[in-house]
Design a protein around this motif. Structure first.
Motif, PDB file in Angstrom:
ATOM      1  N   HIS A  20      -8.836  12.087 -17.516  1.00 18.66           N
ATOM      2  CA  HIS A  20      -8.967  13.543 -17.448  1.00 18.66           C
ATOM      3  C   HIS A  20      -7.996  14.175 -16.454  1.00 18.66           C
ATOM      4  O   HIS A  20      -7.808  15.398 -16.470  1.00 18.66           O
ATOM      5  CB  HIS A  20     -10.405  13.929 -17.089  1.00 18.66           C
ATOM      6  CG  HIS A  20     -10.754  13.697 -15.653  1.00 18.66           C
ATOM      7  ND1 HIS A  20     -11.102  12.459 -15.168  1.00 18.66           N
ATOM      8  CD2 HIS A  20     -10.792  14.543 -14.587  1.00 18.66           C
ATOM      9  CE1 HIS A  20     -11.356  12.550 -13.879  1.00 18.66           C
ATOM     10  NE2 HIS A  20     -11.167  13.790 -13.492  1.00 18.66           N
ATOM     11  N   SER A  21      -7.363  13.356 -15.591  1.00 19.24           N
ATOM     12  CA  SER A  21      -6.442  13.918 -14.604  1.00 19.24           C
ATOM     13  C   SER A  21      -5.040  13.318 -14.674  1.00 19.24           C
ATOM     14  O   SER A  21      -4.200  13.638 -13.840  1.00 19.24           O
ATOM     15  CB  SER A  21      -7.002  13.712 -13.194  1.00 19.24           C
ATOM     16  OG  SER A  21      -7.154  12.325 -12.914  1.00 19.24           O
ATOM     17  N   VAL A  22      -4.782  12.463 -15.646  1.00 23.34           N
ATOM     18  CA  VAL A  22      -3.451  11.858 -15.767  1.00 23.34           C
ATOM     19  C   VAL A  22      -2.488  12.895 -16.341  1.00 23.34           C
ATOM     20  O   VAL A  22      -2.811  13.553 -17.336  1.00 23.34           O
ATOM     21  CB  VAL A  22      -3.495  10.610 -16.671  1.00 23.34           C
ATOM     22  CG1 VAL A  22      -2.110   9.972 -16.781  1.00 23.34           C
ATOM     23  CG2 VAL A  22      -4.497   9.607 -16.131  1.00 23.34           C
ATOM     24  N   PRO A  23      -1.315  13.078 -15.753  1.00 21.59           N
ATOM     25  CA  PRO A  23      -0.362  14.059 -16.292  1.00 21.59           C
ATOM     26  C   PRO A  23       0.048  13.708 -17.722  1.00 21.59           C
ATOM     27  O   PRO A  23       0.158  12.535 -18.088  1.00 21.59           O
ATOM     28  CB  PRO A  23       0.831  13.961 -15.330  1.00 21.59           C
ATOM     29  CG  PRO A  23       0.277  13.378 -14.077  1.00 21.59           C
ATOM     30  CD  PRO A  23      -0.829  12.469 -14.494  1.00 21.59           C
ATOM     31  N   GLY A  64       0.798  -1.220   0.000  1.00 14.14           N
ATOM     32  CA  GLY A  64       0.000   0.000   0.000  1.00 14.14           C
ATOM     33  C   GLY A  64       0.827   1.264   0.000  1.00 14.14           C
ATOM     34  O   GLY A  64       0.325   2.331   0.362  1.00 14.14           O
ATOM     35  N   GLN A  65       2.090   1.189  -0.429  1.00 10.99           N
ATOM     36  CA  GLN A  65       2.994   2.336  -0.422  1.00 10.99           C
ATOM     37  C   GLN A  65       3.389   2.688  -1.858  1.00 10.99           C
ATOM     38  O   GLN A  65       3.368   1.843  -2.750  1.00 10.99           O
ATOM     39  CB  GLN A  65       4.252   2.020   0.398  1.00 10.99           C
ATOM     40  CG  GLN A  65       3.983   1.637   1.835  1.00 10.99           C
ATOM     41  CD  GLN A  65       3.459   2.799   2.654  1.00 10.99           C
ATOM     42  OE1 GLN A  65       3.739   3.964   2.359  1.00 10.99           O
ATOM     43  NE2 GLN A  65       2.701   2.499   3.694  1.00 10.99           N
ATOM     44  N   GLY A  66       3.752   3.966  -2.054  1.00  6.42           N
ATOM     45  CA  GLY A  66       4.228   4.402  -3.359  1.00  6.42           C
ATOM     46  C   GLY A  66       3.157   4.476  -4.425  1.00  6.42           C
ATOM     47  O   GLY A  66       3.458   4.358  -5.613  1.00  6.42           O
ATOM     48  N   THR A  67       1.915   4.682  -4.025  1.00  8.66           N
ATOM     49  CA  THR A  67       0.817   4.747  -4.999  1.00  8.66           C
ATOM     50  C   THR A  67       0.721   6.155  -5.577  1.00  8.66           C
ATOM     51  O   THR A  67      -0.244   6.883  -5.344  1.00  8.66           O
ATOM     52  CB  THR A  67      -0.505   4.345  -4.330  1.00  8.66           C
ATOM     53  OG1 THR A  67      -0.712   5.179  -3.171  1.00  8.66           O
ATOM     54  CG2 THR A  67      -0.479   2.896  -3.902  1.00  8.66           C
ATOM     55  N   THR A  68       1.736   6.543  -6.339  1.00  4.44           N
ATOM     56  CA  THR A  68       1.777   7.854  -6.980  1.00  4.44           C
ATOM     57  C   THR A  68       1.985   7.678  -8.476  1.00  4.44           C
ATOM     58  O   THR A  68       2.415   6.621  -8.944  1.00  4.44           O
ATOM     59  CB  THR A  68       2.913   8.707  -6.402  1.00  4.44           C
ATOM     60  OG1 THR A  68       4.180   8.055  -6.663  1.00  4.44           O
ATOM     61  CG2 THR A  68       2.753   8.882  -4.896  1.00  4.44           C
ATOM     62  N   MET A  69       1.689   8.732  -9.234  1.00  8.69           N
ATOM     63  CA  MET A  69       1.866   8.678 -10.677  1.00  8.69           C
ATOM     64  C   MET A  69       3.338   8.512 -11.053  1.00  8.69           C
ATOM     65  O   MET A  69       3.665   7.886 -12.059  1.00  8.69           O
ATOM     66  CB  MET A  69       1.297   9.950 -11.314  1.00  8.69           C
ATOM     67  CG  MET A  69      -0.218  10.033 -11.253  1.00  8.69           C
ATOM     68  SD  MET A  69      -1.007   8.692 -12.165  1.00  8.69           S
ATOM     69  CE  MET A  69      -2.728   8.980 -11.781  1.00  8.69           C
ATOM     70  N   GLY A  70       4.226   9.069 -10.237  1.00  9.07           N
ATOM     71  CA  GLY A  70       5.648   8.900 -10.504  1.00  9.07           C
ATOM     72  C   GLY A  70       6.080   7.449 -10.399  1.00  9.07           C
ATOM     73  O   GLY A  70       6.838   6.944 -11.241  1.00  9.07           O
ATOM     74  N   THR A  71       5.596   6.755  -9.369  1.00  7.24           N
ATOM     75  CA  THR A  71       5.917   5.332  -9.212  1.00  7.24           C
ATOM     76  C   THR A  71       5.291   4.508 -10.322  1.00  7.24           C
ATOM     77  O   THR A  71       5.911   3.570 -10.844  1.00  7.24           O
ATOM     78  CB  THR A  71       5.430   4.833  -7.848  1.00  7.24           C
ATOM     79  OG1 THR A  71       5.978   5.658  -6.815  1.00  7.24           O
ATOM     80  CG2 THR A  71       5.868   3.403  -7.609  1.00  7.24           C
ATOM     81  N   TYR A  72       4.054   4.847 -10.708  1.00  7.28           N
ATOM     82  CA  TYR A  72       3.401   4.130 -11.798  1.00  7.28           C
ATOM     83  C   TYR A  72       4.192   4.282 -13.101  1.00  7.28           C
ATOM     84  O   TYR A  72       4.383   3.312 -13.841  1.00  7.28           O
ATOM     85  CB  TYR A  72       1.979   4.652 -11.998  1.00  7.28           C
ATOM     86  CG  TYR A  72       1.035   4.349 -10.855  1.00  7.28           C
ATOM     87  CD1 TYR A  72       1.343   3.371  -9.913  1.00  7.28           C
ATOM     88  CD2 TYR A  72      -0.162   5.037 -10.709  1.00  7.28           C
ATOM     89  CE1 TYR A  72       0.483   3.091  -8.867  1.00  7.28           C
ATOM     90  CE2 TYR A  72      -1.035   4.756  -9.668  1.00  7.28           C
ATOM     91  CZ  TYR A  72      -0.706   3.790  -8.748  1.00  7.28           C
ATOM     92  OH  TYR A  72      -1.561   3.516  -7.706  1.00  7.28           O
ATOM     93  N   GLY A  73       4.655   5.495 -13.376  1.00  6.84           N
ATOM     94  CA  GLY A  73       5.438   5.709 -14.583  1.00  6.84           C
ATOM     95  C   GLY A  73       6.756   4.949 -14.558  1.00  6.84           C
ATOM     96  O   GLY A  73       7.198   4.406 -15.578  1.00  6.84           O
ATOM     97  N   GLN A  74       7.382   4.902 -13.394  1.00  9.39           N
ATOM     98  CA  GLN A  74       8.636   4.159 -13.265  1.00  9.39           C
ATOM     99  C   GLN A  74       8.417   2.666 -13.490  1.00  9.39           C
ATOM    100  O   GLN A  74       9.244   1.985 -14.109  1.00  9.39           O
ATOM    101  CB  GLN A  74       9.234   4.407 -11.881  1.00  9.39           C
ATOM    102  CG  GLN A  74      10.704   4.061 -11.759  1.00  9.39           C
ATOM    103  CD  GLN A  74      11.279   4.517 -10.427  1.00  9.39           C
ATOM    104  OE1 GLN A  74      10.548   4.836  -9.488  1.00  9.39           O
ATOM    105  NE2 GLN A  74      12.594   4.556 -10.330  1.00  9.39           N
ATOM    106  N   LEU A  75       7.291   2.150 -13.010  1.00  9.95           N
ATOM    107  CA  LEU A  75       6.980   0.736 -13.211  1.00  9.95           C
ATOM    108  C   LEU A  75       6.698   0.441 -14.682  1.00  9.95           C
ATOM    109  O   LEU A  75       7.173  -0.574 -15.224  1.00  9.95           O
ATOM    110  CB  LEU A  75       5.778   0.345 -12.353  1.00  9.95           C
ATOM    111  CG  LEU A  75       5.276  -1.095 -12.508  1.00  9.95           C
ATOM    112  CD1 LEU A  75       6.367  -2.096 -12.161  1.00  9.95           C
ATOM    113  CD2 LEU A  75       4.042  -1.328 -11.646  1.00  9.95           C
ATOM    114  N   ILE A  76       5.941   1.313 -15.347  1.00 11.55           N
ATOM    115  CA  ILE A  76       5.631   1.093 -16.766  1.00 11.55           C
ATOM    116  C   ILE A  76       6.904   1.118 -17.604  1.00 11.55           C
ATOM    117  O   ILE A  76       7.099   0.284 -18.500  1.00 11.55           O
ATOM    118  CB  ILE A  76       4.625   2.152 -17.248  1.00 11.55           C
ATOM    119  CG1 ILE A  76       3.247   1.886 -16.627  1.00 11.55           C
ATOM    120  CG2 ILE A  76       4.520   2.155 -18.767  1.00 11.55           C
ATOM    121  CD1 ILE A  76       2.230   2.962 -16.909  1.00 11.55           C
TER     122      ILE A  76
END
Length: 274
Positions: A170-173, A133-145
């Motif tokens: 509508h809110s994704v950077p 339940g940690q690191g649930t940010t768009m930055g972490t998601y981008g790093q994983l992708i």
């Protein structure tokens, strides 16, 4: 009911005796401390305190920098063939030293692994973080992708995008959207690329980078949708005509230098005229 002679003799003796005395003796036996209790009480309190190991004794005596270095070395030494349980076990043992989840230390570890291009290990660490339940940010998601794409697991990257990010366009950077468009473009997943861009247009999202439009236009062309390509190029043509004006520092310095040089000459001319 048959009874042995010895048992009958014992019953008769107990019935003749005083039952209250028996109960009193039994209660005294129960009230007496056991051998283990007396032994523990006989130990002085100072020795007892010295024997007790404080909680998180090891973790508190090792600096966070050394703990981070230890985990990074452990992850490097592990082979790619190691099971998921082995990696997660090492991470669980490491994080047990911390009172709070060390998200900052893990980000530094991920940056080090990214410099070494250990994409498979990055995927494992980020998935472990998300399972906690940690690191649930768009930055972490981008790093994983990005790590999944570089690890040749674009199918997992696509599924992760659809489940975690693609449902709320509508809110994704735009930076993350550009990353996914590039992943689709690089892996020849042109239909998914076009579908993603149409979803962004449905929310009136306006791209700011001409590279996105160029990839979308190329995808339309390779799919045989020439009219859509022309529509996109015409709609976002302003991105290709804008020129960035960057002031030159040299010109500014020269002009200022001329002013400084011209200052005393002008003062001399003024004095001569006077």
């Amino acid at each position: 009911m048959w009874r042995s002679p010895r048992f009958s003799y014992l019953v008769t003796r107990l019935s003749q005796g005083n039952i209250s005395n028996v109960n009193r003796c039994y209660s005294q036996i129960l009230s007496q401390p056991s051998y283990s209790q007396t032994k523990s009480e006989s130990v002085p309190s100072e020795q007892k305190a010295s024997r007790e190991i404080p909680k998180h004794y090891i973790g508190e005596n090792v600096s966070r920098k050394d703990r981070t270095k230890f985990l990074l070395t452990t992850l490097r030494d592990m082979d790619d063939t190691d099971s998921k349980e082995a990696i997660y076990g090492a991470l669980d043992a490491w994080v047990a030293w911390e009172q709070n989840f060390p998200i900052g230390s893990l980000r530094n570890i991920l940056l080090c692994l990214e410099k070494e291009q250990q994409w498979h290990r990055i995927v494992q660490v980020i998935k472990w973080m998300l399972s906690k339940g940690q690191g649930t940010t768009m930055g972490t998601y981008g790093q994983l992708i990005r790590a999944l794409d570089m690890d040749h697991r674009v199918g997992e990257a696509h599924k992760f995008w659809e489940m975690k990010i693609g449902t709320d366009l509508h809110s994704v950077p735009w930076q993350l959207c550009h990353l996914m468009i590039s992943v689709y473009y690089r892996n020849n997943m042109l239909e998914d690329l076009v579908r993603l861009f149409k979803g962004l247009e449905a929310f009136d999202r306006k791209p700011r980078d001409k590279l996105i439009i160029q990839k979308v236009a190329n995808a339309y062309e390779m799919l045989g949708l020439i009219e859509e390509k022309e529509r996109v190029m015409e709609k976002y043509s302003h991105l290709f005509t804008i020129k960035e004006e960057r002031p030159t520092k040299k010109g500014g310095r020269k002009s200022s230098a001329k002013k400084k040089k011209g200052g005393p000459n002008e003062s001399r001319k003024d004095s001569a005229d006077k």
